[in-house]
Design a protein around this motif. Structure first.
Motif, PDB file in Angstrom:
ATOM      1  N   ASN A  77       0.839  -1.193   0.000  1.00 12.33           N
ATOM      2  CA  ASN A  77       0.000   0.000   0.000  1.00 12.33           C
ATOM      3  C   ASN A  77       0.874   1.242   0.000  1.00 12.33           C
ATOM      4  N   PRO A  78       0.453   2.285  -0.714  1.00 10.61           N
ATOM      5  CA  PRO A  78       1.220   3.534  -0.691  1.00 10.61           C
ATOM      6  C   PRO A  78       1.321   4.079   0.728  1.00 10.61           C
ATOM      7  N   THR A  79       2.385   4.813   0.991  1.00 11.68           N
ATOM      8  CA  THR A  79       2.596   5.354   2.336  1.00 11.68           C
ATOM      9  C   THR A  79       1.689   6.529   2.644  1.00 11.68           C
ATOM     10  N   GLY A  80       1.146   7.174   1.633  1.00  9.96           N
ATOM     11  CA  GLY A  80       0.239   8.286   1.856  1.00  9.96           C
ATOM     12  C   GLY A  80       0.910   9.646   1.898  1.00  9.96           C
ATOM     13  N   GLY A  81       2.215   9.693   1.871  1.00 11.66           N
ATOM     14  CA  GLY A  81       2.929  10.968   1.880  1.00 11.66           C
ATOM     15  C   GLY A  81       3.368  11.342   0.472  1.00 11.66           C
ATOM     16  N   ALA A  82       4.261  12.288   0.400  1.00 11.53           N
ATOM     17  CA  ALA A  82       4.784  12.745  -0.886  1.00 11.53           C
ATOM     18  C   ALA A  82       5.964  11.868  -1.304  1.00 11.53           C
ATOM     19  N   VAL A  83       5.680  10.615  -1.600  1.00 15.55           N
ATOM     20  CA  VAL A  83       6.727   9.673  -1.989  1.00 15.55           C
ATOM     21  C   VAL A  83       7.079   9.877  -3.460  1.00 15.55           C
ATOM     22  N   THR A  84       8.369   9.999  -3.731  1.00 12.52           N
ATOM     23  CA  THR A  84       8.817  10.123  -5.113  1.00 12.52           C
ATOM     24  C   THR A  84       9.503   8.864  -5.605  1.00 12.52           C
ATOM     25  N   ASN A  85       9.840   7.968  -4.674  1.00 15.78           N
ATOM     26  CA  ASN A  85      10.502   6.736  -5.094  1.00 15.78           C
ATOM     27  C   ASN A  85      10.397   5.656  -4.021  1.00 15.78           C
ATOM     28  N   TYR A  86      10.016   4.477  -4.457  1.00 17.05           N
ATOM     29  CA  TYR A  86      10.130   3.281  -3.630  1.00 17.05           C
ATOM     30  C   TYR A  86      11.312   2.485  -4.160  1.00 17.05           C
ATOM     31  N   THR A  87      12.072   1.909  -3.241  1.00 18.76           N
ATOM     32  CA  THR A  87      13.142   0.998  -3.626  1.00 18.76           C
ATOM     33  C   THR A  87      12.946  -0.296  -2.853  1.00 18.76           C
ATOM     34  N   THR A 130      12.424 -11.563 -10.509  1.00 16.07           N
ATOM     35  CA  THR A 130      12.707 -12.816 -11.200  1.00 16.07           C
ATOM     36  C   THR A 130      14.132 -13.271 -10.884  1.00 16.07           C
ATOM     37  N   GLY A 131      14.466 -14.461 -11.327  1.00 19.80           N
ATOM     38  CA  GLY A 131      15.812 -14.986 -11.136  1.00 19.80           C
ATOM     39  C   GLY A 131      16.071 -15.515  -9.746  1.00 19.80           C
ATOM     40  N   LEU A 132      14.999 -15.793  -8.994  1.00 21.34           N
ATOM     41  CA  LEU A 132      15.155 -16.322  -7.637  1.00 21.34           C
ATOM     42  C   LEU A 132      15.375 -17.831  -7.686  1.00 21.34           C
ATOM     43  N   THR A 133      16.084 -18.341  -6.702  1.00 21.57           N
ATOM     44  CA  THR A 133      16.332 -19.775  -6.612  1.00 21.57           C
ATOM     45  C   THR A 133      15.165 -20.439  -5.898  1.00 21.57           C
ATOM     46  N   PRO A 134      14.499 -21.407  -6.560  1.00 24.27           N
ATOM     47  CA  PRO A 134      13.365 -22.090  -5.918  1.00 24.27           C
ATOM     48  C   PRO A 134      13.761 -22.716  -4.579  1.00 24.27           C
ATOM     49  N   ALA A 135      12.816 -22.733  -3.654  1.00 25.60           N
ATOM     50  CA  ALA A 135      12.964 -23.323  -2.321  1.00 25.60           C
ATOM     51  C   ALA A 135      13.994 -22.589  -1.463  1.00 25.60           C
ATOM     52  N   THR A 136      14.314 -21.348  -1.812  1.00 29.24           N
ATOM     53  CA  THR A 136      15.229 -20.523  -1.030  1.00 29.24           C
ATOM     54  C   THR A 136      14.415 -19.425  -0.347  1.00 29.24           C
ATOM     55  N   VAL A 137      14.695 -19.162   0.915  1.00 28.62           N
ATOM     56  CA  VAL A 137      14.002 -18.102   1.638  1.00 28.62           C
ATOM     57  C   VAL A 137      14.653 -16.766   1.296  1.00 28.62           C
ATOM     58  N   TYR A 138      13.821 -15.805   0.941  1.00 29.05           N
ATOM     59  CA  TYR A 138      14.278 -14.449   0.649  1.00 29.05           C
ATOM     60  C   TYR A 138      13.619 -13.463   1.595  1.00 29.05           C
ATOM     61  N   TYR A 139      14.336 -12.416   1.941  1.00 27.70           N
ATOM     62  CA  TYR A 139      13.812 -11.338   2.774  1.00 27.70           C
ATOM     63  C   TYR A 139      13.753 -10.076   1.927  1.00 27.70           C
ATOM     64  N   PHE A 140      12.626  -9.386   1.998  1.00 26.60           N
ATOM     65  CA  PHE A 140      12.403  -8.181   1.209  1.00 26.60           C
ATOM     66  C   PHE A 140      12.034  -7.029   2.134  1.00 26.60           C
ATOM     67  N   THR A 141      12.457  -5.833   1.765  1.00 27.41           N
ATOM     68  CA  THR A 141      12.026  -4.634   2.461  1.00 27.41           C
ATOM     69  C   THR A 141      11.803  -3.532   1.439  1.00 27.41           C
ATOM     70  N   VAL A 142      10.909  -2.616   1.780  1.00 28.69           N
ATOM     71  CA  VAL A 142      10.583  -1.487   0.902  1.00 28.69           C
ATOM     72  C   VAL A 142      10.994  -0.203   1.584  1.00 28.69           C
ATOM     73  N   ASP A 143      11.696   0.647   0.850  1.00 25.61           N
ATOM     74  CA  ASP A 143      12.110   1.955   1.364  1.00 25.61           C
ATOM     75  C   ASP A 143      11.404   3.026   0.549  1.00 25.61           C
ATOM     76  N   ALA A 144      10.804   3.994   1.217  1.00 22.28           N
ATOM     77  CA  ALA A 144      10.102   5.089   0.549  1.00 22.28           C
ATOM     78  C   ALA A 144      10.848   6.390   0.803  1.00 22.28           C
ATOM     79  N   THR A 145      11.081   7.139  -0.268  1.00 25.04           N
ATOM     80  CA  THR A 145      11.733   8.446  -0.120  1.00 25.04           C
ATOM     81  C   THR A 145      10.937   9.500  -0.839  1.00 25.04           C
TER      82      THR A 145
END
Length: 71
Positions: A21-31, A56-71
């Motif tokens: 979901n969008p952060t609701g502020g004046a976000v110009t970029n998510y990374t 894409t390009g992820l290895t099946p059956a591998t755990v990945y951690y993701f985070t979103v940064d808003a600026t």
């Protein structure tokens, strides 16, 4: 870094689609940052103001951690 942390295993196709979901502020970029160790994100993708990303390009059956940064 980031206000959202996701942990998941890559799908059999080696890809995952993330949406947030969008952060609701004046976000110009998510990374999106990700890696196989929590807090150690070796990959990143700037997506502008989009609120979805297919990684894409992820290895099946591998755990990945993701985070979103808003600026």
């Amino acid at each position: 870094m980031g206000g959202l942390l996701l942990c998941l295993a890559a799908a059999a196709q080696g890809q995952v689609t993330l949406a947030w979901n969008p952060t609701g502020g004046a976000v110009t970029n998510y990374t999106i940052f990700w890696g196989t160790n929590s807090g150690q994100y070796v990959f990143s993708a700037p997506v502008g103001t989009q609120t979805t990303l297919t990684v894409t390009g992820l290895t099946p059956a591998t755990v990945y951690y993701f985070t979103v940064d808003a600026t």
